[in-house]
Scaffold this motif. Structure first.
Motif, mmCIF file in Angstrom:
data_model
loop_
_atom_site.group_PDB
_atom_site.id
_atom_site.type_symbol
_atom_site.label_atom_id
_atom_site.label_comp_id
_atom_site.label_asym_id
_atom_site.label_seq_id
_atom_site.Cartn_x
_atom_site.Cartn_y
_atom_site.Cartn_z
ATOM 1 N N ASP A 269 0.845 -1.205 0.000
ATOM 2 C CA ASP A 269 0.000 0.000 0.000
ATOM 3 C C ASP A 269 0.875 1.248 0.000
ATOM 4 O O ASP A 269 0.610 2.213 -0.729
ATOM 5 C CB ASP A 269 -0.931 -0.004 1.217
ATOM 6 C CG ASP A 269 -2.032 -1.061 1.098
ATOM 7 O OD1 ASP A 269 -2.324 -1.466 -0.052
ATOM 8 O OD2 ASP A 269 -2.590 -1.445 2.139
ATOM 9 N N LYS B 114 2.630 1.639 -3.501
ATOM 10 C CA LYS B 114 1.765 2.207 -4.539
ATOM 11 C C LYS B 114 1.616 3.714 -4.358
ATOM 12 O O LYS B 114 1.693 4.489 -5.319
ATOM 13 C CB LYS B 114 0.387 1.538 -4.495
ATOM 14 C CG LYS B 114 0.382 0.084 -4.929
ATOM 15 C CD LYS B 114 -1.005 -0.516 -4.759
ATOM 16 C CE LYS B 114 -1.002 -2.008 -5.032
ATOM 17 N NZ LYS B 114 -2.333 -2.624 -4.797
ATOM 18 N N LYS B 115 1.397 4.130 -3.120
ATOM 19 C CA LYS B 115 1.173 5.552 -2.850
ATOM 20 C C LYS B 115 2.414 6.383 -3.182
ATOM 21 O O LYS B 115 2.324 7.439 -3.810
ATOM 22 C CB LYS B 115 0.798 5.729 -1.371
ATOM 23 C CG LYS B 115 0.389 7.150 -1.021
ATOM 24 C CD LYS B 115 -0.316 7.215 0.332
ATOM 25 C CE LYS B 115 0.654 6.920 1.464
ATOM 26 N NZ LYS B 115 0.036 7.168 2.791
ATOM 27 N N GLU C 73 -0.005 -4.929 -10.439
ATOM 28 C CA GLU C 73 -0.916 -3.981 -9.788
ATOM 29 C C GLU C 73 -0.387 -2.550 -9.892
ATOM 30 O O GLU C 73 -1.135 -1.612 -10.179
ATOM 31 C CB GLU C 73 -1.108 -4.357 -8.314
ATOM 32 C CG GLU C 73 -1.846 -5.663 -8.096
ATOM 33 C CD GLU C 73 -1.973 -5.997 -6.611
ATOM 34 O OE1 GLU C 73 -1.956 -5.036 -5.800
ATOM 35 O OE2 GLU C 73 -2.060 -7.188 -6.262
ATOM 36 N N ILE C 74 0.918 -2.394 -9.660
ATOM 37 C CA ILE C 74 1.509 -1.052 -9.695
ATOM 38 C C ILE C 74 1.469 -0.481 -11.113
ATOM 39 O O ILE C 74 1.162 0.701 -11.318
ATOM 40 C CB ILE C 74 2.949 -1.087 -9.160
ATOM 41 C CG1 ILE C 74 2.926 -1.375 -7.654
ATOM 42 C CG2 ILE C 74 3.680 0.227 -9.455
ATOM 43 C CD1 ILE C 74 4.290 -1.550 -7.029
ATOM 44 N N GLU D 240 -1.979 0.715 -11.864
ATOM 45 C CA GLU D 240 -2.228 1.992 -11.173
ATOM 46 C C GLU D 240 -1.593 3.152 -11.942
ATOM 47 O O GLU D 240 -2.204 4.214 -12.125
ATOM 48 C CB GLU D 240 -1.662 1.940 -9.745
ATOM 49 C CG GLU D 240 -2.381 0.995 -8.808
ATOM 50 C CD GLU D 240 -3.612 1.645 -8.184
ATOM 51 O OE1 GLU D 240 -3.920 2.798 -8.536
ATOM 52 O OE2 GLU D 240 -4.254 0.989 -7.345
#
Length: 717
Positions: A526, A529-530, A563-564, A567
């Protein structure tokens, strides 16, 4: 025409051009014709005609060519006994008659090869006394130009009635320079170009290394200060004659450019408005470009003003900064209007989105800048800060103190907000400042400079902060290593590299901002990603934005990498891969790891472990800012200790590498140098040190009469 110098904007209306070529250009040093230069001259004229210009040529060289031919003829017709006798100088009129024929034959041949027709017109001084002649001359030239024929003028020296045609300066014209000026007026030319064997008019003899090329001649300023060199080696007047002719034509309304006929494209460049040679214009005295102030004069003014700034009390310097902040907020509407005009012009010109993004001052930006200046104003006084205090001997105390560097030259592109930050840092640190911004931000920079300097008190002087108007002045400024103490380029890799190669002055800055984020296998996903999204998308055009994402190989298998990437792509980021990533993920392979996108794009690569990530950064990075995302503190410490960059972060976005975010108030730039300052450069990076000694009569005397104690003393910084 986009690159036209502001003082030469008149060229947009130029249609008819008179070009005068001197003997020194037409002939070589041995008297023979300079075929290469003549060929280039004819090619340029043909190019202008093809573009719709009307060109009239005034040529010298006939006497020189004829003299060379007649000397040869006399040699082959002389006996050995004749050659032993003193040689009588050849008759100039005979030389002119013979040379004119050969010179015109050559012009005709060269122009014919370019599918251009030329016509010869020989005139004398007395011809112009006849009004009917002048009327007929105009009609003839008009007809020739309508037929795309090039009229080639020369004074008919063979039948000149002047008593001494090569020395007598009486009459309506006295050489081909003054003939060219006269014809420019008679034929209503829009521009006169006088070709010489030097680049233009210099402040002294061109051979003198201290002489400077004068880009725009202002009679009131330059008439008495210029020293002319020798006359032309072969012609009659040299530069003195050209200047007289140029002043005469310019003040009669015909702009004149004196430039080198040795360059293969100077005629084209002069007509395009490039800053070549020396311009003579009757409105020149109304212009105030940097070239007329002078690079050295501007640097000297900044030096003197900086010393007066340093003499102020800390409270007065702080108040000056507060006044600057107030002035910016009071003029916010005017500033934004000028900036919007710059942005609109950049969009119309088709500039890249990343540049336009840097150019635009967003709502609230001026207020934010003003607040940053107030933070600087309230900082601890940086000048005269005691860093070390030592007792050298009894009664002799030495202090090491902080001191301004002197004069800074900052060259930056696109971002007008950089001007505000740099100017405020210069004031806070007591330095003089010369600023050169990008042409795309000209209106924004001009109004910001005007607002800031309006807040500087008269006892300091507006010369404290100089705004360089033209990029042509940069080479002169970069030579002033005796006046300018530090150059800080902010912009592209090309800009920084060019500056470093062009000066002896120390250069502080970074050529690239290739920032990496490495996601370790121990990272919180988490958090990763941020941070990655922020590092890439918060402000993609910034030098501290992430350009390469490195991911531990284990994260490929568990789907985290996918996933990254999803995003990032959702945010509009174009993904390119290194060899491993492109093969595994079926994405386009990046051309190079050493690439700064400055946009919504980045490179992704897979690495084996933290050591591989460090090696990759050292091999492909730019030593700017790099970050690791990891929960394993031992791995993080290895990264922090071993990555040799100006800023290295653990579990934080690379976007924090910024002077304001570091609490420096503002930054003059980010340095990847290893000498002096590194990382975001605030006030401290613009200071050096000096030594202040307070004695009581001590002398060295061979070190006999003094006892050194070298004792460190307590001090208040």
């Amino acid at each position: 025409m986009d690159a036209v110098d502001s003082t030469r904007a008149f060229v947009k209306g130029v249609k008819r051009v008179v070009v005068k070529v001197g003997t020194a250009v037409v002939t070589r040093s041995d008297g023979r014709l300079a075929l290469g230069r003549l060929g280039a001259l004819c090619e340029q004229i043909q190019e202008l005609i093809s573009q719709g210009f009307e060109v009239i040529l005034v040529t010298s060289g006939a006497v020189g060519v004829g003299r060379q031919r007649l000397r040869y003829r006399r040699l082959v017709n002389s006996s050995f006994a004749d050659l032993q006798k003193p040689q009588v100088e050849l008759d100039g009129k005979a030389c002119a008659a013979v040379g004119q024929n050969g010179l015109m034959a050559l012009y005709d041949t060269l122009f014919s090869q370019l599918d251009v027709t030329s016509a010869q017109l020989l005139v004398t001084d007395n011809d112009f006394r006849d009004p009917e002649f002048r009327k007929q001359l105009t009609e003839t030239v008009k007809s020739l130009l309508a037929l795309k024929v090039i009229p080639i003028f020369n004074e008919n020296d063979a039948i000149s009635t002047r008593r001494a045609p090569y020395e007598d300066s009486s009459g309506i014209f006295w050489d081909n320079d003054s003939l060219a000026a006269l014809l420019a007026l008679e034929l209503k030319a829009d521009l006169l170009i006088l070709l010489s064997d030097v680049e233009g008019l210099y402040s002294g003899p061109p051979s003198d290394p201290h002489s400077k090329l004068i880009h725009t001649y202002v009679k009131e300023k330059h008439e008495k200060m210029i020293t002319f060199g020798d006359k032309s080696r072969v012609g009659r007047g040299g530069m003195t004659a050209k200047v007289k002719a140029a002043v005469y034509a310019a003040y009669a309304g015909i702009p004149v450019v004196i430039t080198s006929g040795y360059a293969r494209d100077n005629i084209i460049r002069a007509v395009q408005g490039d800053r070549v040679g020396t311009l003579f214009h009757r409105d020149a005295h109304k212009w105030i470009p940097i070239g007329e102030v002078g690079a050295r004069e501007m640097a000297d003014a900044a030096r003197e003003s900086s010393r007066r700034l340093q003499a102020m009390s800390p409270q007065e310097r702080s108040k000056l900064l507060l006044d600057v902040a107030e002035a910016l907020e009071a003029n916010v509407e005017l500033i934004m209007a000028e900036n919007e005009a710059d942005v609109a012009a950049a969009q119309e010109a088709g500039y890249e989105k990343s540049l336009i993004s840097r150019l635009a001052l967003k709502p609230g930006k001026i207020s934010s800048l003003a607040n940053s200046i107030r933070v600087l104003a309230n900082m601890e006084e940086p000048i005269g800060h005691v860093l070390k205090k030592t007792e050298i001997a009894d009664g002799f105390i030495l202090e090491k103190t902080s001191s301004p560097l002197g004069v800074l030259l900052i060259i930056f592109e696109s971002r007008p907000d950089a001007l505000v930050q740099i100017a405020s840092l210069a004031i806070r640190s007591g330095n003089g400042l010369l600023l050169k911004g990008g042409k795309e931000a000209k209106r924004s920079n001009t109004i910001l400079h005007k607002v800031i300097t309006s807040a500087i008190p008269e006892n300091v002087g507006e010369g404290l902060i100089g705004l360089v108007a033209s990029r042509e002045e940069i080479p002169d400024l970069l030579k002033l290593d005796d006046v300018i103490d530090l150059v800080i380029p902010r912009g592209s890799n090309k800009l920084v590299s060019q500056i470093k190669e062009s000066t002896k002055i120390p250069v502080l800055g970074h050529a690239d901002g290739i920032c990496h984020v490495y996601i370790d296998k121990s990272a919180s996903m988490d958090m990763a990603k941020k941070i990655v999204l922020d590092a890439k998308t918060d402000y993609p055009a910034a030098c501290n934005a992430m350009e390469t994402l490195l991911i531990h190989k284990d994260l490929v298998q568990n789907g985290v990498l996918d996933e990254i990437i999803v995003e990032l792509e959702t945010r509009g980021v174009d993904i390119q891969g290194g060899p491993r990533a492109s093969m595994l993920l079926n994405i386009p392979e990046a051309r190079s790891f050493h690439h700064e996108y400055n946009s919504l794009a980045c490179t992704v690569e897979i690495v084996d472990d933290v050591q591989a990530a460090i090696d990759h950064i050292h091999h492909h990075g730019s030593a700017h800012t790099d970050s690791i995302i990891a929960e394993d503190n031992e791995v993080a410490e290895i990264f922090l200790r071993q990555v040799d960059s100006a800023a290295v972060f653990h579990n934080a976005s690379t976007r924090f590498s910024d002077g304001a975010r570091f609490g420096l108030g503002a930054e003059v730039g980010i340095s990847t140098s290893r000498i002096h300052a590194r990382g975001p450069v605030g006030v401290e990076g613009l200071l050096t040190t000096r030594w202040i000694g307070r004695g009581s009569g001590q002398v060295v005397d061979g070190d006999k009469g003094i006892v050194y104690t070298h004792k460190d003393l307590p001090f208040h910084g």
